[in-house]
Design a protein around this motif. Structure first.
Motif, mmCIF file in Angstrom:
data_model
loop_
_atom_site.group_PDB
_atom_site.id
_atom_site.type_symbol
_atom_site.label_atom_id
_atom_site.label_comp_id
_atom_site.label_asym_id
_atom_site.label_seq_id
_atom_site.Cartn_x
_atom_site.Cartn_y
_atom_site.Cartn_z
ATOM 1 N N LEU A 259 0.822 -1.216 0.000
ATOM 2 C CA LEU A 259 0.000 0.000 0.000
ATOM 3 C C LEU A 259 0.856 1.266 0.000
ATOM 4 O O LEU A 259 0.462 2.290 -0.580
ATOM 5 N N VAL A 260 2.018 1.229 0.612
ATOM 6 C CA VAL A 260 2.865 2.413 0.718
ATOM 7 C C VAL A 260 3.240 2.963 -0.659
ATOM 8 O O VAL A 260 3.487 4.166 -0.808
ATOM 9 N N HIS A 261 3.246 2.132 -1.674
ATOM 10 C CA HIS A 261 3.640 2.573 -3.013
ATOM 11 C C HIS A 261 2.490 3.237 -3.779
ATOM 12 O O HIS A 261 2.719 3.761 -4.873
ATOM 13 N N TYR A 262 1.273 3.209 -3.199
ATOM 14 C CA TYR A 262 0.099 3.695 -3.921
ATOM 15 C C TYR A 262 -0.689 4.738 -3.134
ATOM 16 O O TYR A 262 -1.828 5.034 -3.471
ATOM 17 N N GLU A 263 -0.076 5.318 -2.117
ATOM 18 C CA GLU A 263 -0.779 6.232 -1.224
ATOM 19 C C GLU A 263 -1.344 7.454 -1.951
ATOM 20 O O GLU A 263 -2.421 7.943 -1.612
ATOM 21 N N ASP A 264 -0.633 7.979 -2.947
ATOM 22 C CA ASP A 264 -1.072 9.211 -3.591
ATOM 23 C C ASP A 264 -1.783 8.967 -4.917
ATOM 24 O O ASP A 264 -1.993 9.901 -5.691
ATOM 25 N N TRP A 265 -2.193 7.718 -5.176
ATOM 26 C CA TRP A 265 -2.896 7.427 -6.414
ATOM 27 C C TRP A 265 -4.384 7.779 -6.258
ATOM 28 O O TRP A 265 -5.005 7.446 -5.246
ATOM 29 N N SER A 266 -4.949 8.400 -7.290
ATOM 30 C CA SER A 266 -6.367 8.756 -7.266
ATOM 31 C C SER A 266 -6.923 8.653 -8.681
ATOM 32 O O SER A 266 -6.822 9.592 -9.475
#
Length: 409
Positions: A259-266
Protein backbone atom coordinates in the motif's frame (compact mmCIF):
# COMPACT_ATOMS: atom_id res chain seq x y z
CA UNK A 1 -0.78 -52.28 -24.55
CA UNK A 2 1.18 -49.16 -25.57
CA UNK A 3 2.78 -47.27 -22.69
CA UNK A 4 1.25 -43.81 -22.11
CA UNK A 5 2.84 -40.43 -22.54
CA UNK A 6 3.62 -39.44 -18.95
CA UNK A 7 3.04 -35.79 -18.11
CA UNK A 8 4.80 -34.56 -14.99
CA UNK A 9 2.58 -31.79 -13.64
CA UNK A 10 -1.18 -31.43 -13.42
CA UNK A 11 -1.46 -27.71 -14.01
CA UNK A 12 -3.27 -25.99 -16.85
CA UNK A 13 -0.63 -26.95 -19.42
CA UNK A 14 -0.34 -30.56 -18.26
CA UNK A 15 -4.09 -31.17 -18.20
CA UNK A 16 -4.55 -29.51 -21.60
CA UNK A 17 -1.81 -31.77 -22.95
CA UNK A 18 -3.63 -34.85 -21.61
CA UNK A 19 -6.87 -33.77 -23.30
CA UNK A 20 -5.08 -32.97 -26.55
CA UNK A 21 -3.31 -36.34 -26.62
CA UNK A 22 -6.57 -38.13 -25.88
CA UNK A 23 -8.22 -36.28 -28.76
CA UNK A 24 -5.74 -37.82 -31.22
CA UNK A 25 -5.86 -41.30 -29.69
CA UNK A 26 -2.68 -41.20 -27.60
CA UNK A 27 -2.86 -42.47 -24.01
CA UNK A 28 -1.72 -40.03 -21.33
CA UNK A 29 -1.01 -40.27 -17.61
CA UNK A 30 -0.66 -37.12 -15.48
CA UNK A 31 1.49 -37.25 -12.34
CA UNK A 32 0.89 -34.36 -9.95
CA UNK A 33 3.11 -33.59 -6.95
CA UNK A 34 0.32 -32.00 -4.88
CA UNK A 35 -1.78 -34.40 -2.83
CA UNK A 36 -4.98 -32.66 -3.93
CA UNK A 37 -5.80 -30.39 -6.84
CA UNK A 38 -7.81 -27.50 -5.40
CA UNK A 39 -9.16 -24.24 -6.87
CA UNK A 40 -6.38 -22.06 -5.52
CA UNK A 41 -4.70 -19.00 -7.00
CA UNK A 42 -5.94 -15.68 -8.29
CA UNK A 43 -7.08 -14.27 -11.61
CA UNK A 44 -5.58 -14.84 -15.03
CA UNK A 45 -6.25 -14.29 -18.71
CA UNK A 46 -6.63 -16.71 -21.58
CA UNK A 47 -5.84 -14.79 -24.75
CA UNK A 48 -7.68 -15.40 -28.00
CA UNK A 49 -5.18 -17.97 -29.31
CA UNK A 50 -5.53 -19.96 -26.08
CA UNK A 51 -9.32 -19.65 -26.10
CA UNK A 52 -9.39 -21.01 -29.64
CA UNK A 53 -7.47 -24.13 -28.62
CA UNK A 54 -9.55 -24.77 -25.50
CA UNK A 55 -12.72 -24.25 -27.53
CA UNK A 56 -11.49 -26.81 -30.07
CA UNK A 57 -11.14 -29.20 -27.13
CA UNK A 58 -14.81 -28.68 -26.27
CA UNK A 59 -14.36 -26.25 -23.37
CA UNK A 60 -16.04 -23.24 -24.96
CA UNK A 61 -19.14 -23.40 -22.78
CA UNK A 62 -17.08 -23.79 -19.60
CA UNK A 63 -14.96 -20.75 -20.48
CA UNK A 64 -18.05 -18.66 -21.19
CA UNK A 65 -19.58 -19.72 -17.86
CA UNK A 66 -16.57 -18.84 -15.69
CA UNK A 67 -14.91 -16.03 -17.65
CA UNK A 68 -15.45 -12.36 -18.40
CA UNK A 69 -14.93 -11.59 -22.11
CA UNK A 70 -12.39 -8.78 -21.96
CA UNK A 71 -13.30 -5.88 -24.26
CA UNK A 72 -10.29 -3.58 -23.92
CA UNK A 73 -6.96 -2.86 -22.32
CA UNK A 74 -6.82 0.70 -20.99
CA UNK A 75 -3.49 2.31 -20.06
CA UNK A 76 -3.65 5.21 -17.59
CA UNK A 77 -1.51 7.36 -15.35
CA UNK A 78 -1.94 7.34 -11.56
CA UNK A 79 -4.49 10.15 -11.79
CA UNK A 80 -6.77 8.03 -13.96
CA UNK A 81 -6.05 9.88 -17.21
CA UNK A 82 -6.27 7.57 -20.21
CA UNK A 83 -3.07 7.30 -22.26
CA UNK A 84 -4.00 4.57 -24.72
CA UNK A 85 -6.78 2.04 -25.23
CA UNK A 86 -6.58 -1.23 -27.13
CA UNK A 87 -9.63 -3.35 -28.08
CA UNK A 88 -9.34 -7.02 -27.16
CA UNK A 89 -10.89 -10.29 -28.23
CA UNK A 90 -14.03 -10.07 -30.30
CA UNK A 91 -13.96 -6.27 -30.02
CA UNK A 92 -10.70 -6.39 -32.01
CA UNK A 93 -12.20 -8.62 -34.72
CA UNK A 94 -11.15 -12.01 -33.38
CA UNK A 95 -13.44 -15.00 -33.91
CA UNK A 96 -12.71 -15.92 -30.28
CA UNK A 97 -12.98 -13.83 -27.11
CA UNK A 98 -10.28 -13.17 -24.56
CA UNK A 99 -11.36 -14.32 -21.11
CA UNK A 100 -10.42 -13.03 -17.68
CA UNK A 101 -11.19 -15.65 -15.05
CA UNK A 102 -10.12 -17.31 -11.82
CA UNK A 103 -7.23 -19.70 -12.34
CA UNK A 104 -8.61 -22.26 -9.89
CA UNK A 105 -11.96 -22.47 -11.68
CA UNK A 106 -10.32 -23.15 -15.04
CA UNK A 107 -8.02 -25.68 -13.38
CA UNK A 108 -10.96 -27.63 -11.95
CA UNK A 109 -12.84 -27.50 -15.27
CA UNK A 110 -9.85 -29.06 -17.02
CA UNK A 111 -9.41 -31.67 -14.28
CA UNK A 112 -13.06 -32.70 -14.42
CA UNK A 113 -12.90 -33.09 -18.19
CA UNK A 114 -9.68 -35.14 -18.07
CA UNK A 115 -11.11 -37.53 -15.49
CA UNK A 116 -14.39 -37.83 -17.37
CA UNK A 117 -12.83 -38.53 -20.77
CA UNK A 118 -9.63 -40.35 -19.81
CA UNK A 119 -10.85 -42.06 -16.64
CA UNK A 120 -10.41 -41.37 -12.91
CA UNK A 121 -6.92 -42.92 -12.91
CA UNK A 122 -5.59 -40.58 -15.61
CA UNK A 123 -4.44 -38.07 -12.97
CA UNK A 124 -2.46 -39.41 -10.03
CA UNK A 125 -1.87 -36.94 -7.21
CA UNK A 126 0.73 -36.96 -4.44
CA UNK A 127 3.38 -38.36 -6.81
CA UNK A 128 6.92 -36.98 -6.71
CA UNK A 129 9.07 -37.49 -9.81
CA UNK A 130 12.55 -38.54 -8.79
CA UNK A 131 14.38 -39.24 -12.05
CA UNK A 132 14.06 -40.84 -15.46
CA UNK A 133 16.13 -42.99 -17.82
CA UNK A 134 15.70 -43.11 -21.57
CA UNK A 135 15.84 -46.25 -23.67
CA UNK A 136 15.53 -46.41 -27.44
CA UNK A 137 11.91 -47.51 -27.19
CA UNK A 138 10.66 -45.96 -23.91
CA UNK A 139 11.36 -43.80 -20.87
CA UNK A 140 11.57 -45.27 -17.38
CA UNK A 141 10.13 -42.72 -14.95
CA UNK A 142 11.00 -43.22 -11.28
CA UNK A 143 8.50 -41.77 -8.81
CA UNK A 144 7.63 -41.84 -5.11
CA UNK A 145 4.18 -41.82 -3.53
CA UNK A 146 4.33 -38.94 -1.05
CA UNK A 147 1.75 -40.54 1.25
CA UNK A 148 3.14 -44.06 1.54
CA UNK A 149 6.75 -43.47 0.56
CA UNK A 150 6.55 -46.33 -1.92
CA UNK A 151 8.76 -46.11 -5.01
CA UNK A 152 7.68 -47.13 -8.48
CA UNK A 153 9.04 -47.15 -12.02
CA UNK A 154 6.55 -46.26 -14.76
CA UNK A 155 7.27 -47.07 -18.39
CA UNK A 156 6.34 -44.23 -20.72
CA UNK A 157 6.28 -43.74 -24.47
CA UNK A 158 7.46 -40.19 -23.76
CA UNK A 159 7.93 -37.90 -20.76
CA UNK A 160 6.68 -34.32 -20.80
CA UNK A 161 7.92 -32.07 -18.02
CA UNK A 162 5.04 -29.70 -17.27
CA UNK A 163 6.19 -29.32 -13.67
CA UNK A 164 6.51 -25.58 -13.42
CA UNK A 165 9.12 -22.98 -12.61
CA UNK A 166 11.29 -25.32 -10.52
CA UNK A 167 10.91 -28.28 -12.88
CA UNK A 168 12.61 -31.52 -11.87
CA UNK A 169 12.56 -32.67 -15.49
CA UNK A 170 14.26 -29.48 -16.67
CA UNK A 171 16.90 -29.76 -13.94
CA UNK A 172 17.73 -33.30 -15.10
CA UNK A 173 17.86 -32.26 -18.76
CA UNK A 174 19.86 -29.07 -18.14
CA UNK A 175 22.02 -29.48 -15.02
CA UNK A 176 23.96 -26.47 -13.84
CA UNK A 177 21.59 -23.95 -15.36
CA UNK A 178 21.92 -20.30 -14.34
CA UNK A 179 19.70 -18.94 -11.52
CA UNK A 180 16.31 -17.43 -12.21
CA UNK A 181 16.52 -14.04 -13.90
CA UNK A 182 14.90 -11.24 -11.89
CA UNK A 183 13.20 -8.27 -13.54
CA UNK A 184 14.03 -6.02 -10.60
CA UNK A 185 10.32 -5.96 -9.75
CA UNK A 186 8.26 -7.45 -6.95
CA UNK A 187 4.62 -8.43 -7.45
CA UNK A 188 1.70 -8.54 -5.06
CA UNK A 189 -1.50 -10.24 -6.23
CA UNK A 190 -4.99 -10.57 -4.82
CA UNK A 191 -8.72 -10.84 -5.53
CA UNK A 192 -11.24 -8.38 -4.08
CA UNK A 193 -14.99 -8.97 -3.93
CA UNK A 194 -17.71 -6.36 -4.25
CA UNK A 195 -15.74 -3.82 -6.30
CA UNK A 196 -18.02 -1.38 -8.18
CA UNK A 197 -17.94 -1.83 -11.95
CA UNK A 198 -15.40 0.43 -13.66
CA UNK A 199 -15.09 1.69 -17.23
CA UNK A 200 -16.87 -0.79 -19.56
CA UNK A 201 -17.23 -3.46 -16.89
CA UNK A 202 -15.06 -5.66 -19.13
CA UNK A 203 -11.93 -3.51 -19.07
CA UNK A 204 -8.43 -4.52 -18.04
CA UNK A 205 -6.65 -1.45 -16.74
CA UNK A 206 -2.88 -0.95 -16.62
CA UNK A 207 -1.94 2.05 -14.48
CA UNK A 208 1.60 3.24 -13.84
CA UNK A 209 3.77 6.07 -12.64
CA UNK A 210 6.86 4.31 -14.00
CA UNK A 211 8.17 3.00 -10.67
CA UNK A 212 4.94 1.25 -9.59
CA UNK A 213 2.17 -0.26 -11.68
CA UNK A 214 -1.30 -1.70 -11.11
CA UNK A 215 -3.17 -4.15 -13.33
CA UNK A 216 -6.83 -4.79 -12.49
CA UNK A 217 -9.68 -6.59 -14.23
CA UNK A 218 -12.99 -8.29 -13.37
CA UNK A 219 -13.04 -12.10 -13.25
CA UNK A 220 -16.75 -12.72 -12.65
CA UNK A 221 -18.87 -13.31 -9.54
CA UNK A 222 -18.42 -9.67 -8.50
CA UNK A 223 -14.64 -10.12 -8.15
CA UNK A 224 -11.72 -8.05 -9.39
CA UNK A 225 -8.23 -9.47 -9.78
CA UNK A 226 -5.37 -7.05 -9.12
CA UNK A 227 -1.60 -7.15 -9.54
CA UNK A 228 0.79 -4.56 -8.12
CA UNK A 229 4.31 -4.38 -9.55
CA UNK A 230 7.01 -2.29 -7.90
CA UNK A 231 10.56 -1.82 -9.12
CA UNK A 232 13.02 -2.54 -6.30
CA UNK A 233 16.27 -2.93 -8.21
CA UNK A 234 17.92 -3.49 -11.57
CA UNK A 235 17.31 -6.61 -13.70
CA UNK A 236 19.76 -9.42 -13.00
CA UNK A 237 20.13 -12.76 -11.20
CA UNK A 238 17.59 -13.25 -8.44
CA UNK A 239 19.37 -12.60 -5.13
CA UNK A 240 19.04 -15.23 -2.43
CA UNK A 241 18.04 -12.56 0.07
CA UNK A 242 18.05 -8.81 -0.36
CA UNK A 243 16.01 -6.40 1.77
CA UNK A 244 13.51 -9.14 2.51
CA UNK A 245 13.30 -10.31 -1.11
CA UNK A 246 13.35 -14.08 -0.78
CA UNK A 247 13.71 -16.76 -3.41
CA UNK A 248 10.40 -18.60 -3.41
CA UNK A 249 7.41 -19.10 -5.67
CA UNK A 250 5.32 -16.85 -3.48
CA UNK A 251 4.74 -15.99 0.13
CA UNK A 252 1.97 -14.37 2.09
CA UNK A 253 2.09 -10.66 1.36
CA UNK A 254 1.50 -7.84 3.83
CA UNK A 255 -0.88 -5.03 2.96
CA UNK A 256 1.39 -2.35 4.41
CA UNK A 257 4.28 -3.41 2.18
CA UNK A 258 2.31 -2.86 -1.01
CA UNK A 259 0.00 0.00 0.00
CA UNK A 260 2.86 2.41 0.72
CA UNK A 261 3.64 2.57 -3.01
CA UNK A 262 0.10 3.70 -3.92
CA UNK A 263 -0.78 6.23 -1.22
CA UNK A 264 -1.07 9.21 -3.59
CA UNK A 265 -2.90 7.43 -6.41
CA UNK A 266 -6.37 8.76 -7.27
CA UNK A 267 -7.97 7.25 -10.35
CA UNK A 268 -11.49 8.54 -9.73
CA UNK A 269 -13.23 5.57 -11.31
CA UNK A 270 -11.44 2.96 -9.13
CA UNK A 271 -10.56 3.29 -5.43
CA UNK A 272 -7.09 1.74 -5.30
CA UNK A 273 -6.78 1.86 -1.50
CA UNK A 274 -10.14 0.10 -1.03
CA UNK A 275 -9.21 -2.45 -3.72
CA UNK A 276 -6.08 -3.43 -1.81
CA UNK A 277 -7.45 -3.11 1.74
CA UNK A 278 -10.55 -5.26 1.06
CA UNK A 279 -8.66 -8.01 -0.72
CA UNK A 280 -8.61 -11.56 0.51
CA UNK A 281 -5.23 -13.25 0.79
CA UNK A 282 -2.34 -11.30 -0.71
CA UNK A 283 0.41 -13.24 -2.47
CA UNK A 284 3.89 -11.83 -2.98
CA UNK A 285 6.28 -12.92 -5.74
CA UNK A 286 9.55 -11.91 -7.34
CA UNK A 287 8.91 -11.27 -11.05
CA UNK A 288 11.24 -13.75 -12.74
CA UNK A 289 11.86 -15.70 -15.91
CA UNK A 290 14.69 -17.84 -17.33
CA UNK A 291 16.95 -17.36 -20.31
CA UNK A 292 15.41 -19.19 -23.29
CA UNK A 293 16.88 -22.57 -24.14
CA UNK A 294 17.90 -23.50 -27.71
CA UNK A 295 16.22 -26.89 -27.18
CA UNK A 296 14.03 -28.16 -24.37
CA UNK A 297 14.61 -31.89 -24.41
CA UNK A 298 16.11 -34.80 -26.23
CA UNK A 299 14.89 -38.12 -27.56
CA UNK A 300 11.64 -39.02 -25.83
CA UNK A 301 11.70 -36.26 -23.18
CA UNK A 302 10.64 -32.63 -23.54
CA UNK A 303 9.23 -29.69 -21.56
CA UNK A 304 6.01 -27.69 -21.61
CA UNK A 305 4.69 -24.45 -20.12
CA UNK A 306 6.62 -22.75 -17.31
CA UNK A 307 9.05 -25.67 -17.17
CA UNK A 308 10.05 -24.85 -20.75
CA UNK A 309 9.71 -21.07 -20.95
CA UNK A 310 8.90 -19.19 -17.73
CA UNK A 311 8.09 -15.61 -18.70
CA UNK A 312 7.21 -12.27 -17.20
CA UNK A 313 3.45 -11.64 -17.00
CA UNK A 314 3.88 -8.55 -19.20
CA UNK A 315 1.26 -9.68 -21.71
CA UNK A 316 -0.85 -12.03 -19.57
CA UNK A 317 0.31 -14.76 -21.95
CA UNK A 318 1.83 -17.51 -19.82
CA UNK A 319 -1.18 -19.81 -19.57
CA UNK A 320 -2.11 -19.31 -23.22
CA UNK A 321 1.40 -20.26 -24.31
CA UNK A 322 1.18 -23.44 -22.21
CA UNK A 323 -2.11 -24.28 -23.94
CA UNK A 324 -0.47 -23.75 -27.34
CA UNK A 325 2.40 -26.00 -26.26
CA UNK A 326 -0.05 -28.74 -25.38
CA UNK A 327 -1.93 -28.52 -28.65
CA UNK A 328 1.20 -28.50 -30.84
CA UNK A 329 2.68 -31.37 -28.83
CA UNK A 330 -0.32 -33.60 -29.59
CA UNK A 331 -0.49 -32.42 -33.19
CA UNK A 332 3.15 -33.26 -33.90
CA UNK A 333 3.06 -36.61 -32.07
CA UNK A 334 -0.03 -37.59 -34.06
CA UNK A 335 1.65 -36.62 -37.32
CA UNK A 336 4.82 -38.56 -36.43
CA UNK A 337 3.01 -41.85 -35.72
CA UNK A 338 5.35 -44.34 -34.08
CA UNK A 339 8.42 -42.11 -34.40
CA UNK A 340 8.01 -40.39 -31.04
CA UNK A 341 11.40 -38.62 -31.02
CA UNK A 342 10.57 -37.12 -34.42
CA UNK A 343 7.23 -35.91 -33.07
CA UNK A 344 8.85 -34.24 -30.08
CA UNK A 345 11.51 -32.69 -32.33
CA UNK A 346 8.74 -31.31 -34.54
CA UNK A 347 6.98 -29.90 -31.49
CA UNK A 348 10.13 -28.11 -30.34
CA UNK A 349 10.87 -26.86 -33.86
CA UNK A 350 7.56 -24.99 -33.76
CA UNK A 351 7.34 -23.91 -30.15
CA UNK A 352 10.92 -23.07 -29.12
CA UNK A 353 11.29 -20.08 -31.48
CA UNK A 354 7.72 -18.91 -30.84
CA UNK A 355 8.06 -18.91 -27.06
CA UNK A 356 11.57 -17.47 -27.20
CA UNK A 357 10.05 -14.45 -28.96
CA UNK A 358 7.43 -14.12 -26.22
CA UNK A 359 10.00 -14.30 -23.41
CA UNK A 360 12.27 -11.81 -25.18
CA UNK A 361 9.60 -9.23 -25.89
CA UNK A 362 8.17 -9.63 -22.38
CA UNK A 363 11.57 -8.71 -20.99
CA UNK A 364 11.84 -5.72 -23.33
CA UNK A 365 8.44 -4.43 -22.23
CA UNK A 366 9.11 -4.94 -18.51
CA UNK A 367 12.57 -3.39 -18.60
CA UNK A 368 11.60 -0.38 -20.72
CA UNK A 369 9.23 1.32 -18.26
CA UNK A 370 10.71 3.90 -15.93
CA UNK A 371 9.60 7.00 -14.01
CA UNK A 372 9.90 9.21 -17.11
CA UNK A 373 8.71 6.83 -19.82
CA UNK A 374 5.02 6.19 -19.09
CA UNK A 375 3.60 8.25 -21.94
CA UNK A 376 1.49 7.61 -25.03
CA UNK A 377 4.44 7.07 -27.36
CA UNK A 378 6.11 4.53 -25.08
CA UNK A 379 2.90 2.66 -24.31
CA UNK A 380 1.90 2.53 -27.99
CA UNK A 381 5.32 1.14 -28.91
CA UNK A 382 5.16 -1.47 -26.15
CA UNK A 383 1.69 -2.62 -27.16
CA UNK A 384 2.64 -2.79 -30.83
CA UNK A 385 5.84 -4.71 -30.17
CA UNK A 386 4.12 -7.22 -27.94
CA UNK A 387 1.24 -7.76 -30.36
CA UNK A 388 3.64 -8.35 -33.25
CA UNK A 389 6.04 -10.68 -31.44
CA UNK A 390 3.92 -12.43 -28.83
CA UNK A 391 0.32 -12.53 -29.99
CA UNK A 392 0.24 -12.29 -33.76
CA UNK A 393 -2.36 -10.57 -35.88
CA UNK A 394 -6.08 -11.20 -35.60
CA UNK A 395 -6.37 -12.10 -39.29
CA UNK A 396 -3.62 -14.70 -38.92
CA UNK A 397 -5.37 -16.38 -36.00
CA UNK A 398 -8.76 -16.27 -37.70
CA UNK A 399 -7.41 -17.97 -40.84
CA UNK A 400 -4.93 -20.45 -39.35
CA UNK A 401 -5.84 -24.16 -39.61
CA UNK A 402 -6.75 -25.95 -36.41
CA UNK A 403 -4.20 -27.86 -34.31
CA UNK A 404 -6.70 -30.73 -34.16
CA UNK A 405 -5.31 -33.38 -36.56
CA UNK A 406 -7.13 -36.56 -37.51
CA UNK A 407 -7.02 -39.14 -34.71
CA UNK A 408 -4.66 -42.10 -35.06
CA UNK A 409 -6.13 -45.11 -36.82
Amino acid sequence: MTAPVVIAGGGIGGLTAALSLHEVGIDALVLEHARRIEPIGVGMNILTHGVRELTDLGLGDELAAIGVPTAENVFCDKSGNQIFAQPRGEAAGSRWPQYSLHRGELHLALLERVRRLLGPGAVRTGIRLEDFTQRDDAVEVRVTDRESGASETIEATALVGADGLHSTVRARLHPGEQPLAWSGQRMWRGVTEGVPEFLTGRSMVVVSDGAASLVAYPIGKDRVNWVCLVRLGEPGPLPEESDGLLVDDHREGRLKDVLVHYEDWSLGWLDVRALLERSGDILEYPMVDRDPLPAWGTGRVTLLGDAAHPMYPAGANGASQAVLDARVLAYELARAGDDVPAGLAGYEAVRVPETTAVVTVGRAVAHSAGPDTWDRETVTQMVGLYRQMAEGEVAQLNSRPSYSPPARA
